[in-house]
Write a protein that holds these residues in place. Structure first.
Motif, PDB file in Angstrom:
ATOM      1  N   ARG A  61      49.061  36.477  41.622  1.00 43.06           N
ATOM      2  CA  ARG A  61      48.473  37.432  40.677  1.00 43.06           C
ATOM      3  C   ARG A  61      47.907  38.645  41.396  1.00 43.06           C
ATOM      4  O   ARG A  61      48.004  39.779  40.912  1.00 43.06           O
ATOM      5  N   CYS A  62      47.279  38.426  42.550  1.00 46.80           N
ATOM      6  CA  CYS A  62      46.739  39.548  43.329  1.00 46.80           C
ATOM      7  C   CYS A  62      47.853  40.495  43.757  1.00 46.80           C
ATOM      8  O   CYS A  62      47.698  41.723  43.682  1.00 46.80           O
ATOM      9  N   SER A 110      47.113  40.005  30.817  1.00 52.50           N
ATOM     10  CA  SER A 110      46.578  38.817  30.161  1.00 52.50           C
ATOM     11  C   SER A 110      45.681  38.062  31.132  1.00 52.50           C
ATOM     12  O   SER A 110      46.059  37.792  32.273  1.00 52.50           O
ATOM     13  N   TYR A 111      44.466  37.740  30.672  1.00 52.89           N
ATOM     14  CA  TYR A 111      43.510  37.048  31.530  1.00 52.89           C
ATOM     15  C   TYR A 111      43.085  35.705  30.938  1.00 52.89           C
ATOM     16  O   TYR A 111      42.007  35.213  31.249  1.00 52.89           O
ATOM     17  N   GLU A 112      43.936  35.125  30.101  1.00 43.54           N
ATOM     18  CA  GLU A 112      43.595  33.837  29.517  1.00 43.54           C
ATOM     19  C   GLU A 112      43.531  32.731  30.571  1.00 43.54           C
ATOM     20  O   GLU A 112      42.726  31.812  30.476  1.00 43.54           O
ATOM     21  N   ALA A 156      31.170  33.570  44.829  1.00 40.61           N
ATOM     22  CA  ALA A 156      31.520  33.333  43.424  1.00 40.61           C
ATOM     23  C   ALA A 156      32.916  32.724  43.307  1.00 40.61           C
ATOM     24  O   ALA A 156      33.134  31.805  42.503  1.00 40.61           O
ATOM     25  N   LEU A 157      33.862  33.236  44.088  1.00 41.84           N
ATOM     26  CA  LEU A 157      35.223  32.688  44.062  1.00 41.84           C
ATOM     27  C   LEU A 157      35.224  31.234  44.510  1.00 41.84           C
ATOM     28  O   LEU A 157      35.901  30.386  43.901  1.00 41.84           O
ATOM     29  N   ASP A 158      34.476  30.928  45.570  1.00 39.36           N
ATOM     30  CA  ASP A 158      34.396  29.542  46.043  1.00 39.36           C
ATOM     31  C   ASP A 158      33.883  28.625  44.937  1.00 39.36           C
ATOM     32  O   ASP A 158      34.453  27.561  44.665  1.00 39.36           O
ATOM     33  N   ALA A 159      32.790  29.030  44.293  1.00 39.29           N
ATOM     34  CA  ALA A 159      32.164  28.186  43.269  1.00 39.29           C
ATOM     35  C   ALA A 159      33.058  28.054  42.032  1.00 39.29           C
ATOM     36  O   ALA A 159      33.154  26.966  41.447  1.00 39.29           O
ATOM     37  N   LEU A 160      33.715  29.141  41.628  1.00 36.84           N
ATOM     38  CA  LEU A 160      34.572  29.089  40.446  1.00 36.84           C
ATOM     39  C   LEU A 160      35.787  28.195  40.671  1.00 36.84           C
ATOM     40  O   LEU A 160      36.209  27.471  39.761  1.00 36.84           O
ATOM     41  N   LEU A 170      40.361  35.402  38.541  1.00 35.52           N
ATOM     42  CA  LEU A 170      39.920  35.358  39.937  1.00 35.52           C
ATOM     43  C   LEU A 170      40.512  36.520  40.730  1.00 35.52           C
ATOM     44  O   LEU A 170      39.849  37.091  41.604  1.00 35.52           O
ATOM     45  N   ALA A 171      41.755  36.868  40.422  1.00 37.02           N
ATOM     46  CA  ALA A 171      42.392  38.003  41.101  1.00 37.02           C
ATOM     47  C   ALA A 171      41.652  39.298  40.795  1.00 37.02           C
ATOM     48  O   ALA A 171      41.471  40.149  41.681  1.00 37.02           O
ATOM     49  N   TYR A 172      41.222  39.460  39.549  1.00 34.58           N
ATOM     50  CA  TYR A 172      40.445  40.649  39.181  1.00 34.58           C
ATOM     51  C   TYR A 172      39.141  40.701  39.962  1.00 34.58           C
ATOM     52  O   TYR A 172      38.746  41.758  40.471  1.00 34.58           O
TER      53      TYR A 172
END
Length: 395
Positions: free
Chosen positions: A71-72, A87-89, A44-48, A95-97
């Motif tokens: 962020r991580c 804030s996740y705007e 999912a991370l790769d695709a996003l 992605l870190a979440y």
């Protein structure tokens, strides 16, 4: 004469192995790797990241990857307080979440529901405190509402629980969060759970089969509401979309939603309005940090709103399964200051709104369901010496 014996050995923390004996020769052939949520998160991370860079016309994802690592490290170094604290705007925090918390939250919700169902079910009489939910499952459709779940990791946790016990039912899911951008990210993540290939002859891997089976349970995707407990105006409106969704839900989840807002004066009124809207027989699954006043707040409000606490773990220590190998996320975790969290210590509570239905005998209980209940009850007895099974006559 040659004798061939095939034994399938299954265990919670080991892969399935096929053992073939031929006279004095014994060969052990490992099966496919067990499906892991970490592997899905990596894909999912790769695709996003590819999708994000294609929109802004960048060929190099160096800037986004660097921001992701930053962020991580911020989320890992500070106490995590749920999706309403940060804030996740922007894309990088979301992605870190996904990297740090998505997998862990799915297993937490799955484990809490599994243990709560086992603790509240009597196999001898085949009766359960979950009787209204089981009736809806037998009818073939349930509804879930998540408050503050971000990318709907708790919804995936409920789907994993249904799959684990072999419950065949469709799921309608809705959730509310303060960040509007989570909707697009979540829709992209759930779209990846479908098995789609340009090659008609391509066969899905065990990982793709597992995630596709979870996705097939969803009916119509996930409906999103932009709501906050700090700005609860919409929650007070009679007939609002949020209130209707809460009133229809069989399972309501509060995953780390109160840690950051428990001290706000308007939080109590918003929570009380939400709890009053819960229908009889529905379950409220609460999971949050052990420190802070949020547990006392939800306990008091649940009591005044007529809900009954049916499962309570003041300090639940959870460790990720061994087959969720940390090396799967090595491409993203190798540059982090601290490793991706694999252990958690939380407070887990399941409440139920009482109804007039009796604890009728369940006629449909598969062998798979019974075995899972037995395993969970044995585990609960070992970790909690004072654990007592549900008895209908004393409840």
């Amino acid at each position: 004469n040659t004798t061939n014996l095939l034994h399938l050995l299954s265990h919670k923390n080991c892969n399935i192995m096929a053992v073939v004996s031929d006279d004095n020769i014994e060969k052990t052939v490992p099966d496919e790797p067990r499906p892991a949520v970490y592997r899905f998160v990596q894909e999912a991370l790769d695709a996003l990241i590819v999708k994000h860079n294609s929109k802004i016309g960048e060929k190099d994802d160096g800037n986004l990857t660097g921001d992701l690592n930053k962020r991580c490290n911020q989320l890992n170094s500070a106490k995590y307080l749920g999706t309403m604290e940060h804030s996740y705007e922007e894309m990088a925090p979301r992605l870190a979440y996904l990297l740090l918390h998505f997998t862990q939250h799915t297993y937490l919700v799955n484990s809490i529901l599994s243990d709560a169902y086992a603790a509240c079910t009597n196999l001898q009489s085949r009766t359960t405190v979950f009787n209204e939910l089981m009736r809806s499952i037998d009818w073939g459709r349930i509804s879930i509402f998540s408050f503050g779940g971000g990318p709907a990791a708790d919804v995936v946790g409920v789907l994993m629980w249904l799959h684990r016990f072999g419950f065949q039912t469709k799921v309608q899911a809705a959730m509310a969060d303060t960040c509007k951008q989570w909707e697009a990210t979540t829709n992209s993540v759930f779209k990846m759970m479908q098995f789609e290939s340009e090659d008609d002859n391509a066969k899905p891997t065990p990982q793709q089969k597992y995630t596709h089976n979870l996705w097939k349970r969803l009916d119509g995707g996930i409906k999103y509401f932009n709501s906050s407990l700090k700005s609860p105006t919409s929650l007070f409106k009679s007939g609002s979309k949020e209130m209707i969704a809460i009133g229809q839900a069989d399972i309501i989840t509060l995953p780390f939603a109160l840690s950051s807002v428990a001290d706000a004066p308007e939080t109590s009124n918003a929570l009380q309005g939400m709890l009053n809207a819960v229908k009889p027989g529905a379950l409220l699954v609460y999971v949050d940090h052990t420190e802070g006043g949020q547990t006392e707040l939800i306990n008091n409000l649940a009591y005044w709103c007529g809900m009954r606490r049916i499962y309570f773990m003041k300090e639940m220590n959870y460790t990720m399964p061994k087959y969720e190998e940390a090396d799967i996320l090595e491409n993203y975790a190798k540059d982090l200051d601290d490793p991706v969290p694999r252990e958690s210590k939380v407070t887990a509570i399941v409440y139920k709104k009482p109804s007039g239905y009796s604890y009728d005998r369940r006629m449909k209980m598969s062998r798979r369901e019974q075995n899972n209940i037995k395993q969970a009850q044995i585990r609960l007895k070992k970790s909690n010496p004072d654990f007592k099974l549900f008895r209908p006559s004393f409840y």
